[in-house]
Enzyme design. Sequence first.
Site, PDB file in Angstrom:
ATOM      1  N   GLY A  12       1.654  20.352  20.809  1.00 43.33           N
ATOM      2  CA  GLY A  12       1.913  19.324  20.232  1.00 43.33           C
ATOM      3  C   GLY A  12       2.137  18.851  18.741  1.00 43.33           C
ATOM      4  CD  GLN A  13       0.104  16.051  13.882  1.00 43.39           C
ATOM      5  OE1 GLN A  13      -0.969  16.423  14.107  1.00 43.39           O
ATOM      6  NE2 GLN A  13       0.206  15.502  12.766  1.00 43.39           N
ATOM      7  CG  ASP A  35       1.281  22.560  25.749  1.00 45.24           C
ATOM      8  OD1 ASP A  35       0.142  21.257  26.880  1.00 45.24           O
ATOM      9  OD2 ASP A  35       1.432  22.376  24.858  1.00 45.24           O
ATOM     10  CB  ILE A  51      -5.865  27.596  27.752  1.00 41.88           C
ATOM     11  CG1 ILE A  51      -6.089  29.215  26.789  1.00 41.88           C
ATOM     12  CG2 ILE A  51      -6.853  26.492  27.861  1.00 41.88           C
ATOM     13  CD1 ILE A  51      -5.045  29.591  26.444  1.00 41.88           C
ATOM     14  CE1 TYR A 140     -10.948  19.441  17.375  1.00 45.69           C
ATOM     15  CE2 TYR A 140     -11.328  18.576  15.265  1.00 45.69           C
ATOM     16  CZ  TYR A 140     -10.659  18.821  16.082  1.00 45.69           C
ATOM     17  OH  TYR A 140      -9.331  19.540  15.392  1.00 45.69           O
ATOM     18  CB  ILE A 170      -1.911  18.375  10.285  1.00 44.68           C
ATOM     19  CG1 ILE A 170      -2.151  19.663  10.577  1.00 44.68           C
ATOM     20  CG2 ILE A 170      -0.436  18.455  10.249  1.00 44.68           C
ATOM     21  CD1 ILE A 170      -3.290  20.173   9.302  1.00 44.68           C
TER      22      ILE A 170
HETATM   23  N1  SER Z   1      -6.796  16.075  12.681  1.00 41.18           N
HETATM   24  C1  SER Z   1      -8.205  16.519  13.832  1.00 41.18           C
HETATM   25  C2  SER Z   1      -8.671  15.379  14.147  1.00 41.18           C
HETATM   26  O1  SER Z   1      -8.585  13.987  14.287  1.00 41.18           O
HETATM   27  C3  SER Z   1      -9.329  17.243  12.136  1.00 41.18           C
HETATM   28  O2  SER Z   1      -8.899  18.221  12.902  1.00 41.18           O
HETATM   29  O3  SER Z   1      -9.509  15.099  15.371  1.00 41.18           O
END
Ligand code: SER
Length: 313
Positions: A12-13, A35, A51, A140, A170
Amino acid sequence: MAEKILVTGANGQIGTVLCAELRKIYGKDQVLASDIKRASEKNEPYIFLDILNEQRLREVIDDHGITQVYHLAAILSANGEWNPMKTWNINLNGLLSILNLAKEHHIKKIFFPSTIAVFGNTTPKVNTAQHVPLLPETVYGISKVSGEMWCNYYYNRYGVDVRSLRYPGIISHQSIPAGGTTDYAVEIFHGIIKDNDYECFLDADTALPMMYIPDAIRATIELMEAPKEHIKVRTSYNLSAMSFTPAEIFEEIQKEYPDATIKYEPDFRQAIAEAWSSSIDDSEARNDWDWKHEYDLKALAEDMIRHIKPMYE
Ligand code: SER
């Protein structure tokens, strides 16, 4: 004993960059990337690992003598809304499997990423403090608030040394993020550098907390390497570097691309962003383990352009 680190969600990122950095510190073979996506040769050694397959997770931890886990595997805020039960299952049950295995095995430390998505409409939005009401609007966010509480519980009840950060959005050039609400701040660079134009899925004036990837990686490793007695927050630390709106980042990119254009077409992600904080008070991280960010918006934009420009030449 030498450390042996397992990273889940390693493609992932954050995972791709974190694995590379951990390998610089601990040695290539000491960091096992995992992954459910196809292996990338840049991220070796690598294993396929779902996972939710607890039996296989147990085997991997035993066979490789894993001593630390960075558990990054998760479905993000926007994608999570398309399948709430799957998101809950992956985001929470994956963590619980790792916490349970840590209790029984020789795992010394675990990292669990949390997020600004734990905040909701009842949270004060400006300079949001560490301890505030958490009533998230997305599955989430619900899974990450619950995860934070389980981390705190496993630390207090069983002494599992699990540490966590509430990452802001991020921004990185190494990969394209998938399924998040803050992803626009990466896409905008690709859109403008490639086509001199970008259609933004958030409104011009939606301020969100953000961080450039080198700061995020350094924060993660510094948190994990801090002496145990310095870690006072066992849910998850607020973490911050800067806040900006789509209009402000566009203006910064326009310094290099003066003819660039932008259109604002907010979609369902606008409501997700509006429930989050616009800025974060992370003084506990700064006091407890000396967190300091380096990149502001100007430094971030310059560095992103420097890396992304050659991709389209
Ligand atoms: N970067 C994430 C999102 O936009 C936030 O934790 O879901």
